[in-house]
Design an enzyme around this catalytic site. Structure first.
Site, PDB file in Angstrom:
ATOM      1  N   PRO A   1     -11.221  34.511  21.659  1.00  0.00           N
ATOM      2  CA  PRO A   1     -11.343  33.466  20.641  1.00  0.00           C
ATOM      3  C   PRO A   1     -12.604  33.522  19.768  1.00  0.00           C
ATOM      4  O   PRO A   1     -13.458  32.639  19.824  1.00  0.00           O
ATOM      5  CB  PRO A   1     -11.305  32.187  21.472  1.00  0.00           C
ATOM      6  CG  PRO A   1     -11.931  32.577  22.767  1.00  0.00           C
ATOM      7  CD  PRO A   1     -11.488  34.002  23.002  1.00  0.00           C
ATOM      8  N   CYS A   2     -12.676  34.516  18.904  1.00  0.00           N
ATOM      9  CA  CYS A   2     -13.800  34.594  17.968  1.00  0.00           C
ATOM     10  C   CYS A   2     -13.781  33.420  16.994  1.00  0.00           C
ATOM     11  O   CYS A   2     -14.814  33.096  16.402  1.00  0.00           O
ATOM     12  CB  CYS A   2     -13.827  35.935  17.243  1.00  0.00           C
ATOM     13  SG  CYS A   2     -12.288  36.392  16.453  1.00  0.00           S
TER      14      CYS A   2
END
Length: 164
Positions: A132-133
């Site tokens: 989850p950047c």
């Protein structure tokens, strides 16, 4: 043999590439974009198109249906230097509904002074949004960049309750 599938989401098609039950690439642009950035050993392998990838597609459906912890059940592998691997590992520990700054991310990956390198590792993340950047923002609270556009990042953060 690798499998590729297109998963329909509320924010567009999510392209997926897996090696059995391990996700090698995911993103909202195209298969070409993913294969261009994958490990050459993997991108040279034979690929079959499938309607869905067992376990992985189910967990992605669960996430978009509201089970915000579903991505945690997806096994991933992507090429990158040790520091990038540390950043991606730390990224997966960002709690749903929370955001970390690039500085927080660098610190939690064990290199507090490597803020710019943490940003580079985010940009190179090949398995979005599962790694989850989108949960990494600028220190002042601005969203920062996102390879698939700020509308997508904003939607994901709102879906997870990190933005009102």
């Amino acid at each position: 043999m690798l499998s590729q599938a297109v998963h329909k989401t509320p924010i567009g098609d999510l392209f997926l590439v897996s090696d059995e039950h391990i996700l090698l690439a995911a993103g909202f642009k195209s298969f070409k974009d993913l294969f261009d950035r994958m490990d050459p050993k993997d991108s040279a392998r034979e690929v079959k198109s499938v309607k869905s990838i067992p376990i992985i597609s189910e967990l992605i459906s669960d996430y978009f249906a509201g089970d915000l912890t579903a991505f945690g059940g997806i096994k991933v592998r992507q090429p990158g230097a040790d520091f990038s691997q540390d950043i991606w590992k730390a990224m997966r520990k960002i709690p749903v509904g929370k955001t970390w700054s690039y500085s927080d991310l660098a610190s939690r990956a064990g290199s507090p002074n490597a803020v710019r390198a943490a940003g580079t590792a985010c940009a190179r993340n090949l398995i979005a949004p599962i790694v989850p950047c989108h949960r990494v923002i600028k220190t002042g609270g601005a969203l920062g960049n996102y390879g698939y556009g700020l509308e997508v990042k904003d939607w994901l953060l709102r879906h997870e309750g990190a933005l009102k």
